[in-house]
Design a protein around this motif. Structure first.
Motif, PDB file in Angstrom:
ATOM      1  N   ASP A  17      42.217  40.207  39.429  1.00  0.00           N
ATOM      2  CA  ASP A  17      42.921  39.014  39.891  1.00  0.00           C
ATOM      3  C   ASP A  17      42.122  37.737  39.674  1.00  0.00           C
ATOM      4  O   ASP A  17      42.691  36.676  39.428  1.00  0.00           O
ATOM      5  CB  ASP A  17      43.242  39.139  41.382  1.00  0.00           C
ATOM      6  N   GLY A  18      40.811  37.824  39.788  1.00  0.00           N
ATOM      7  CA  GLY A  18      39.970  36.639  39.688  1.00  0.00           C
ATOM      8  C   GLY A  18      40.178  35.862  38.411  1.00  0.00           C
ATOM      9  O   GLY A  18      40.223  34.628  38.419  1.00  0.00           O
ATOM     10  N   ILE A  19      40.324  36.555  37.303  1.00  0.00           N
ATOM     11  CA  ILE A  19      40.513  35.860  36.030  1.00  0.00           C
ATOM     12  C   ILE A  19      41.847  35.118  35.995  1.00  0.00           C
ATOM     13  O   ILE A  19      41.957  34.041  35.419  1.00  0.00           O
ATOM     14  CB  ILE A  19      40.362  36.818  34.826  1.00  0.00           C
ATOM     15  N   MET A  20      42.862  35.668  36.653  1.00  0.00           N
ATOM     16  CA  MET A  20      44.152  34.971  36.714  1.00  0.00           C
ATOM     17  C   MET A  20      44.041  33.695  37.536  1.00  0.00           C
ATOM     18  O   MET A  20      44.540  32.640  37.136  1.00  0.00           O
ATOM     19  CB  MET A  20      45.228  35.893  37.287  1.00  0.00           C
ATOM     20  N   ALA A  25      43.540  27.826  37.795  1.00  0.00           N
ATOM     21  CA  ALA A  25      42.752  26.696  38.296  1.00  0.00           C
ATOM     22  C   ALA A  25      42.256  25.824  37.149  1.00  0.00           C
ATOM     23  O   ALA A  25      42.267  24.592  37.243  1.00  0.00           O
ATOM     24  CB  ALA A  25      41.575  27.206  39.125  1.00  0.00           C
ATOM     25  N   HIS A  26      41.842  26.460  36.058  1.00  0.00           N
ATOM     26  CA  HIS A  26      41.391  25.686  34.891  1.00  0.00           C
ATOM     27  C   HIS A  26      42.537  24.854  34.324  1.00  0.00           C
ATOM     28  O   HIS A  26      42.361  23.676  34.007  1.00  0.00           O
ATOM     29  CB  HIS A  26      40.827  26.622  33.824  1.00  0.00           C
ATOM     30  N   PRO A  39      52.988  35.091  40.240  1.00  0.00           N
ATOM     31  CA  PRO A  39      52.640  35.265  41.657  1.00  0.00           C
ATOM     32  C   PRO A  39      51.239  34.760  41.993  1.00  0.00           C
ATOM     33  O   PRO A  39      50.970  34.395  43.129  1.00  0.00           O
ATOM     34  CB  PRO A  39      52.747  36.771  41.889  1.00  0.00           C
ATOM     35  N   PHE A  40      50.341  34.704  41.020  1.00  0.00           N
ATOM     36  CA  PHE A  40      48.994  34.212  41.277  1.00  0.00           C
ATOM     37  C   PHE A  40      48.996  32.718  41.585  1.00  0.00           C
ATOM     38  O   PHE A  40      48.112  32.231  42.275  1.00  0.00           O
ATOM     39  CB  PHE A  40      48.084  34.491  40.078  1.00  0.00           C
ATOM     40  N   VAL A  47      43.539  28.754  44.514  1.00  0.00           N
ATOM     41  CA  VAL A  47      43.685  28.056  43.239  1.00  0.00           C
ATOM     42  C   VAL A  47      43.309  26.573  43.334  1.00  0.00           C
ATOM     43  O   VAL A  47      42.551  26.074  42.498  1.00  0.00           O
ATOM     44  CB  VAL A  47      45.128  28.214  42.706  1.00  0.00           C
ATOM     45  N   LEU A  48      43.795  25.861  44.333  1.00  0.00           N
ATOM     46  CA  LEU A  48      43.565  24.415  44.387  1.00  0.00           C
ATOM     47  C   LEU A  48      42.103  24.024  44.625  1.00  0.00           C
ATOM     48  O   LEU A  48      41.596  23.140  43.924  1.00  0.00           O
ATOM     49  CB  LEU A  48      44.485  23.773  45.422  1.00  0.00           C
ATOM     50  N   PRO A  49      41.386  24.638  45.568  1.00  0.00           N
ATOM     51  CA  PRO A  49      39.963  24.277  45.690  1.00  0.00           C
ATOM     52  C   PRO A  49      39.151  24.654  44.448  1.00  0.00           C
ATOM     53  O   PRO A  49      38.213  23.939  44.078  1.00  0.00           O
ATOM     54  CB  PRO A  49      39.483  25.067  46.912  1.00  0.00           C
ATOM     55  N   THR A  50      39.517  25.744  43.810  1.00  0.00           N
ATOM     56  CA  THR A  50      38.821  26.127  42.578  1.00  0.00           C
ATOM     57  C   THR A  50      39.097  25.107  41.482  1.00  0.00           C
ATOM     58  O   THR A  50      38.192  24.728  40.734  1.00  0.00           O
ATOM     59  CB  THR A  50      39.246  27.535  42.129  1.00  0.00           C
ATOM     60  N   ALA A  51      40.339  24.630  41.391  1.00  0.00           N
ATOM     61  CA  ALA A  51      40.674  23.594  40.404  1.00  0.00           C
ATOM     62  C   ALA A  51      39.895  22.308  40.688  1.00  0.00           C
ATOM     63  O   ALA A  51      39.400  21.656  39.760  1.00  0.00           O
ATOM     64  CB  ALA A  51      42.181  23.320  40.425  1.00  0.00           C
TER      65      ALA A  51
END
Length: 108
Positions: A17-20, A25-26, A39-40, A47-51
């Motif tokens: 899941d992490g890669i999704m 996020a990228h 769904p990810f 997703v948003l804090p990682t982005a």
């Protein structure tokens, strides 16, 4: 207290899941993500804090680890506050210590 990523280096991999989450996020961080039925994409607290971290620090595995560490370290005082609110400060302290130890325990 040991840092979480030093215990779980395998948790940051290019499989699962992490890669999704990282790819979404990228795409968000560079403004090229289009919402779909993925769904990810609906796991916004991931997703948003990682982005945001990608926008500020660049896209790398180190950036993923930094965000994971910040999120992990913030859960410790949050656990204390929840335990203190529900019971008392002693229960909050015990729950925070147990959470820190349980979360940093290596998986065998």
């Amino acid at each position: 207290m040991q840092l979480h990523f030093s215990i779980f280096p395998e948790a940051h991999s290019y499989f699962g899941d992490g890669i999704m989450y990282d790819s979404i996020a990228h795409a968000i961080s560079i403004g090229k993500y289009f919402a779909n039925e993925d769904p990810f994409a609906f796991n916004l607290p991931v997703v948003l804090p990682t982005a945001l971290a990608y926008s500020l620090l660049g896209v790398s595995l180190t950036t993923d680890i930094i965000w994971d560490e910040i999120a992990f370290l913030l859960t410790i005082p949050l656990t204390f506050l929840i335990g203190k609110e529900l019971y008392d400060s002693k229960a909050g302290l015990i729950s925070a210590l147990l959470w820190q130890q349980w979360s940093a325990e290596p998986i065998s």
